[in-house]
Design an enzyme around this catalytic site. Sequence first.
Site, PDB file in Angstrom:
ATOM      1  CE  LYS A 188      31.010  16.752  24.815  1.00 17.80           C
ATOM      2  NZ  LYS A 188      31.786  17.450  25.855  1.00 17.80           N
TER       3      LYS A 188
ATOM      4  CD  GLU B  16      33.947  20.510  25.912  1.00 12.13           C
ATOM      5  OE1 GLU B  16      34.942  19.783  25.723  1.00 12.13           O
ATOM      6  OE2 GLU B  16      32.786  20.074  25.890  1.00 12.13           O
TER       7      GLU B  16
ATOM      8  CG  ASP C   8      32.063  20.730  31.011  1.00 12.83           C
ATOM      9  OD1 ASP C   8      31.798  20.136  29.944  1.00 12.83           O
ATOM     10  OD2 ASP C   8      33.091  20.505  31.677  1.00 12.83           O
TER      11      ASP C   8
ATOM     12  CG  ASP D 114      39.471  20.090  26.958  1.00 13.24           C
ATOM     13  OD1 ASP D 114      39.367  19.113  27.733  1.00 13.24           O
ATOM     14  OD2 ASP D 114      38.515  20.816  26.656  1.00 13.24           O
TER      15      ASP D 114
END
Lengths: 593, 126
Positions: free
Chosen positions: A67, A144, A8, A175
């Site tokens: 990210k 994810e 992850d 999420d």
Amino acid sequence: MEKIYGIDLGTTNSCLAVLDGQPRVIPIDGNGIVPSVVSFDGSNTLVGRLALNRSLAFPEQSVRSIKRLMGTDQSLKINNQTYKPEEISAIILKYLCQEAKKLEGLEVNRVVITVPAYFSEAQRRATMAAGQLAGLTVERIVNEPTAAALFYDLLSVKSKDPGDGKDWRYSLVYDLGGGTFDVSVLRMGEIIEVLASTGDTHLGGDDFDAQLTNYFISHIEGSSVDLLNYRPAMARLNFIAEKAKMELSSRGITSVDETMISGPGRRDYSLSLSISRSEFEDLTSQLVNNTLKFVDQALAEAGLLASDIDRVLLVGGMTRMPIIAEKLSAIFGQAQMPILDPDLSVAKGASVQGALITGENVEQVLVDVTAHTLSLMANNENHEAVCVPIIPRNTPIPTTRSQLFSTAVAHQEMGLLAVFQGESRQPKDNDFIGSTPFYLNSEALRSTIEVEFSYDVNGMIHLVAEQKGHKRRLAIDLDSRNPYSSAGVVTDFASLPRNFREFFEIDDDDDDDQSQAEDLIDVMEPEPASQDEGAEQKWNFVLKRAHNLLSSMEDGEEKIKLADLTKRYYKAINEDSDNLDDLEDELLNLMDE
Amino acid sequence: MFRTALKILKVSPQDDKETIHSAYTRLVRRFPPEQFPAQFKKVQNAYHELTLSDQILSKLLKEFKDCNNKFQLTAFFCSDHLDLTSTDPKLEKINNLLYQNQASNKVKQILENIDLSAVEYRKVKK
């Protein structure tokens, strides 16, 4: 077979997991939750917790939340060196692998990396590139929320019967991570089907921190405006905000008492205030409401009502904020909200996906969807270039879809096949993926072009174009797995011509209506050419299934029959026998019974 | 196409959505996308063919209403969702609506084809 690890690669934290019977997180940096921070200290590059600590003192030599820049051209300049976002991500990935080796002697080579479901093709490619730069074989980029659902499904596999006659559940994964937000709607039962997926790749914990930081600045005495452009002070305030935010998840009120916040011109500032949970909720209500809009959208796209949802899974550290569970309970009153570790579920799910690829895990079957529409640029009746959807969003993958176009001008010699991703009809509003010229037989006054897109489980886009009746054919991969080698593919939107003569036109001829039907005529032909790349994994899968079934069966005729057939199948694989496909069919049929 | 889809999923036109779905589930378990991409695609296409959701239908209806000329109509009819072989009662509504529209010859022809398949489907069902 060598293990495939799950990673992850988060905005705030990263995590490495492996399936050893059960998914297990490698305890790097103590608890396995590794801050996604890189800090450059001279010739020494720090990653993780050490880098996070150093980033407070040296924000200008440190990188956080990289990210958010993935898939952009933006590069960072640190200590006179420039870094691309994927290079920074690669440093984090390398660190995870090195630490896994140091701690437990694990050789991490093959990995599955997760990305937000709503990541674009460019962002996925950058993630893939980061893995390659770190020297890893990236077997798959996985969404994810899907990974989290896969992990949850594995946990609940033993208690599958909910006792109400239906053996499946509609689940919604919410999420909210450090920098990105996804919501996916799934149907989970015998198989795990993603029905719809949407989100915002720039909405997450960082935005909540920023709101709180701004609030702090407005409460600092003196000319606090100066601080806005002063990085060390902002880094410190941001850190204080993050800490206060976390405290407010477990407490109703928190106080901040910080002195010596050094501002520009050697001036020190101090901050002393207390803030309550409800004040913080007011500051960030717009952000939370935005996420709820996506929840509505995902439900609509799945064709479901809130009352259809049986289960809500909360993933991502930000879901610890109590207001989020409150708001979701208000919408999905009847649904269960099982307790999952919001930080580790995604990495664990990625390791489960790794085992699906190797064939180590044959009990779960996952069907994921495309998050964005793939379209081809073509002219409409006014010679305006528009995007014509070929694979609509939320289509289960792998998939192949085709559409007919026609030449735009008489005796056209070439047409550009430009591929876009996004929901708009206007090319400029979508992401440009790549384009390639298709040279035609120009003897024809006018011809029909069939364009076929395939999207496979690896995220590879395969393009086939055919000039009907002239045997001209072009097949090309727009390879998201290998961003640096796309032969003949132009990926710079600005370099695309703007002249309609170089594109095709939306087809309005009616001479070819059977093309789509053709695909389906041969009802269930066996997979062509068993020598292809995936063959070995397929054999493993079939053998493992047979093995599992055998060990659960009682002795008897049935078992002997299955054991015999399995042996013959195994032999056929080793001898590369001609009747392999028939045996496979027979074996699968027997197992179905 | 509709019949091929029935054959692939081994269901009959009388079957309801849940039965079609469990047939689909059984086949996907047998041919997971991971190991059997080609077979999976066929199963998926067949399933897609047999289950046109309310939501897609209403979206189609809206798109159709927004069509102002031949080009847009043609693009509309080439769209992937338009295999009107669903059990949905809304099908009738859509058909009526399509006929009310002043369409070109080309579109009329497509309309007739669509209607034929719908008629054929109803026959099969009876």
